[in-house]
Enzyme design. Structure first.
Site, PDB file in Angstrom:
ATOM      1  N   HIS A 189      -9.424   8.129   3.777  1.00 57.12           N
ATOM      2  CA  HIS A 189      -9.377   6.728   4.225  1.00 57.12           C
ATOM      3  C   HIS A 189     -10.771   6.179   4.487  1.00 57.12           C
ATOM      4  O   HIS A 189     -10.924   5.034   4.861  1.00 57.12           O
ATOM      5  CB  HIS A 189      -8.566   6.592   5.518  1.00 57.12           C
ATOM      6  CG  HIS A 189      -7.112   6.872   5.361  1.00 57.12           C
ATOM      7  ND1 HIS A 189      -6.570   8.111   5.588  1.00 57.12           N
ATOM      8  CD2 HIS A 189      -6.083   6.068   4.993  1.00 57.12           C
ATOM      9  CE1 HIS A 189      -5.262   8.065   5.378  1.00 57.12           C
ATOM     10  NE2 HIS A 189      -4.944   6.842   5.016  1.00 57.12           N
ATOM     11  N   TYR A 247      -4.304  14.651  -2.812  1.00 55.34           N
ATOM     12  CA  TYR A 247      -4.664  13.905  -1.604  1.00 55.34           C
ATOM     13  C   TYR A 247      -5.728  14.632  -0.796  1.00 55.34           C
ATOM     14  O   TYR A 247      -5.516  15.010   0.354  1.00 55.34           O
ATOM     15  CB  TYR A 247      -3.415  13.633  -0.772  1.00 55.34           C
ATOM     16  CG  TYR A 247      -3.552  12.414   0.103  1.00 55.34           C
ATOM     17  CD1 TYR A 247      -3.539  11.144  -0.449  1.00 55.34           C
ATOM     18  CD2 TYR A 247      -3.719  12.533   1.473  1.00 55.34           C
ATOM     19  CE1 TYR A 247      -3.674  10.026   0.336  1.00 55.34           C
ATOM     20  CE2 TYR A 247      -3.853  11.422   2.273  1.00 55.34           C
ATOM     21  CZ  TYR A 247      -3.828  10.174   1.698  1.00 55.34           C
ATOM     22  OH  TYR A 247      -3.969   9.055   2.480  1.00 55.34           O
ATOM     23  N   ASP A 252      -9.601  13.904   8.055  1.00 56.60           N
ATOM     24  CA  ASP A 252      -8.955  12.873   7.242  1.00 56.60           C
ATOM     25  C   ASP A 252      -8.848  13.347   5.784  1.00 56.60           C
ATOM     26  O   ASP A 252      -9.114  12.596   4.848  1.00 56.60           O
ATOM     27  CB  ASP A 252      -9.761  11.561   7.357  1.00 56.60           C
ATOM     28  CG  ASP A 252      -9.138  10.404   6.582  1.00 56.60           C
ATOM     29  OD1 ASP A 252      -7.901  10.393   6.429  1.00 56.60           O
ATOM     30  OD2 ASP A 252      -9.903   9.537   6.131  1.00 56.60           O
ATOM     31  N   GLU A 279      -5.971   6.722  -2.113  1.00 55.51           N
ATOM     32  CA  GLU A 279      -5.966   5.702  -1.059  1.00 55.51           C
ATOM     33  C   GLU A 279      -6.422   4.342  -1.597  1.00 55.51           C
ATOM     34  O   GLU A 279      -5.843   3.303  -1.289  1.00 55.51           O
ATOM     35  CB  GLU A 279      -6.897   6.130   0.079  1.00 55.51           C
ATOM     36  CG  GLU A 279      -6.214   6.864   1.190  1.00 55.51           C
ATOM     37  CD  GLU A 279      -5.040   6.071   1.743  1.00 55.51           C
ATOM     38  OE1 GLU A 279      -5.219   4.899   2.116  1.00 55.51           O
ATOM     39  OE2 GLU A 279      -3.934   6.615   1.780  1.00 55.51           O
ATOM     40  N   HIS A 301       0.843  -1.206   0.000  1.00 54.70           N
ATOM     41  CA  HIS A 301       0.000   0.000   0.000  1.00 54.70           C
ATOM     42  C   HIS A 301       0.876   1.253   0.000  1.00 54.70           C
ATOM     43  O   HIS A 301       0.667   2.176  -0.788  1.00 54.70           O
ATOM     44  CB  HIS A 301      -0.910  -0.009   1.235  1.00 54.70           C
ATOM     45  CG  HIS A 301      -1.690   1.255   1.440  1.00 54.70           C
ATOM     46  ND1 HIS A 301      -3.040   1.345   1.202  1.00 54.70           N
ATOM     47  CD2 HIS A 301      -1.303   2.493   1.858  1.00 54.70           C
ATOM     48  CE1 HIS A 301      -3.455   2.576   1.452  1.00 54.70           C
ATOM     49  NE2 HIS A 301      -2.416   3.293   1.864  1.00 54.70           N
ATOM     50  N   GLU A 302       1.857   1.273   0.897  1.00 51.95           N
ATOM     51  CA  GLU A 302       2.698   2.469   1.023  1.00 51.95           C
ATOM     52  C   GLU A 302       3.534   2.691  -0.232  1.00 51.95           C
ATOM     53  O   GLU A 302       3.649   3.815  -0.721  1.00 51.95           O
ATOM     54  CB  GLU A 302       3.593   2.340   2.258  1.00 51.95           C
ATOM     55  CG  GLU A 302       2.824   2.407   3.568  1.00 51.95           C
ATOM     56  CD  GLU A 302       2.069   3.716   3.732  1.00 51.95           C
ATOM     57  OE1 GLU A 302       2.570   4.763   3.290  1.00 51.95           O
ATOM     58  OE2 GLU A 302       0.957   3.694   4.277  1.00 51.95           O
ATOM     59  N   HIS A 325       1.702   4.236  -3.080  1.00 51.86           N
ATOM     60  CA  HIS A 325       1.606   5.704  -3.067  1.00 51.86           C
ATOM     61  C   HIS A 325       2.734   6.299  -3.910  1.00 51.86           C
ATOM     62  O   HIS A 325       2.574   7.356  -4.535  1.00 51.86           O
ATOM     63  CB  HIS A 325       1.680   6.254  -1.640  1.00 51.86           C
ATOM     64  CG  HIS A 325       0.372   6.202  -0.907  1.00 51.86           C
ATOM     65  ND1 HIS A 325      -0.785   6.754  -1.412  1.00 51.86           N
ATOM     66  CD2 HIS A 325       0.030   5.672   0.302  1.00 51.86           C
ATOM     67  CE1 HIS A 325      -1.781   6.566  -0.545  1.00 51.86           C
ATOM     68  NE2 HIS A 325      -1.305   5.909   0.498  1.00 51.86           N
TER      69      HIS A 325
END
Ligand code: ZN
Length: 366
Positions: free
Chosen positions: A286, A199, A281, A208, A184-185, A188
């Protein structure tokens, strides 16, 4: 500076790529932990929030100073990963001490070995499934630091490298445990180098969601799972045993990943009927990512087989194809998946599965 959880790169403002800063644990979860009655628990959460804020500032200053976001290896060999794992030894200096380089044998520290394997699995999926050479498409070296800070309840991509905390052992475990979180990271990073989705709000939720999709695909590819065999959970290996929940998020059933006294309840909607309008957020990046996440799950399971092959290919084509705007909304992304499905597979099952998936989550296509 703005307190964004993950600030995307902006080519137009600086004439170059600005690093991103993205953490895996959403702010609404850390905020809730910080309000806990248990002073030790709330203290750890506040410390994690403070570290995140500090690291975000560091990235910002680096950008302003004009330092390059990445250092390319001069002798990089195409089609091969170039991994380096560092150990922060529970401090906060990055990157820390080098403990494993590319091709080195596994050492005694399982955390180091998991980080190395996770970087490798991400590289492998991108190369084998999509012929992409690392996250930038040009063999970007993959660096990770483990054992960052003490009881740090997060992991992040700072635009240059991955950083993993050990977790507090009470709520979250070692952040290298979950290969989809590593994926996931790093995804990005792929977004940073391609569609560069803003974002905030819907483009942020798409940013996301793309990371969750690629993270899930990396886990499924590593395990050799079909869409039907996969659990479609994100971060299933992160929650400590006493937490009432299965994972951080569920693509199969958004909103059902956890319901816990301490963590609260998973806030994700599965369809547009339950879309959450919030300023927190980053406008619910998210939270509303549950909607495109669920659309991908529906498309992939309708098609069956390996999710990275047809559904994954369509999503990847949209992310990297050049038509996806930085400020794209769900409708824009959905419309492009129809176009990509038709371009690659014609008017077949793929187009039908993708069309139906967006219909079922209530996202209009043009
Ligand atoms: Zn993320």
């Amino acid at each position: 500076m703005s307190v964004t959880e993950c600030n995307g790169s902006d080519m137009t403002r600086n004439g170059g790529f600005e690093p991103v800063f993205c953490t895996i644990i959403p702010p609404h979860v850390l905020d809730r932990l910080a309000q806990s009655d248990d002073p030790a628990r709330s203290g750890r959460a506040r410390r994690t929030i403070q570290r995140d804020a500090y690291e975000r500032t560091q990235r910002h200053l680096t950008t302003v100073a004009g330092a390059p976001a990445v250092a390319l290896l001069a002798d990089a060999e195409p089609g091969k990963p170039h991994r380096t794992v560092y150990d922060a030894r529970n401090g906060t200096d990055l990157p820390g001490t080098k403990v494993r380089g590319e091709g080195d044998d596994p050492g005694q520290d399982a955390t180091v070995n998991r980080a190395y394997a996770g970087l490798g699995a991400t590289f492998e999926l991108l190369l084998k499934a999509y012929a992409r050479d690392s996250i930038d498409g040009h063999g970007l070296p993959l660096d990770a630091t483990v054992h960052y800070d003490e009881e740090y309840n997060n992991a992040f991509w700072n635009g240059e490298q991955m950083v993993f905390g050990d977790g507090d052992g009470e709520i979250f475990l070692d952040f290298t445990n979950a290969i989809d979180v590593i994926g996931h990271e790093l995804a990005h990073g792929v977004t940073q180098y391609t569609a560069n989705l803003t974002y905030y709000g819907q483009p942020g939720a798409l940013n996301e969601s793309v990371s969750d999709v690629i993270g899930a695909l990396i886990k499924q590819y590593t395990l050799g799972q079909t869409a039907d065999e996969a659990d479609w959970l994100i971060g299933a290996e992160l929650l400590a045993p006493d937490v009432t929940g299965k994972a951080l998020r569920s693509m199969k059933a958004p909103g059902t990943a956890y319901d816990d006294d301490v963590l609260g309840k998973d806030p994700q909607p599965a369809t547009m009927d339950d879309y959450v309008r919030t300023g927190r957020d980053n406008g619910g990046v998210h939270i509303n990512s549950g909607i495109p996440n669920h659309a991908f799950y529906l498309a992939a399971t309708t098609l069956g087989g390996h999710a990275w092959e047809r559904a994954g290919q369509v999503w990847y084509d949209v992310l990297t194809g050049g038509d996806l705007q930085q400020d794209a909304h769900f409708t824009d992304f959905a419309t492009l998946t129809l176009k990509a499905a038709r371009a690659r597979y014609g008017d077949g099952d793929e187009l039908q599965a993708v069309t139906k998936a967006w219909e079922r989550v209530g996202v209009r296509t043009l």
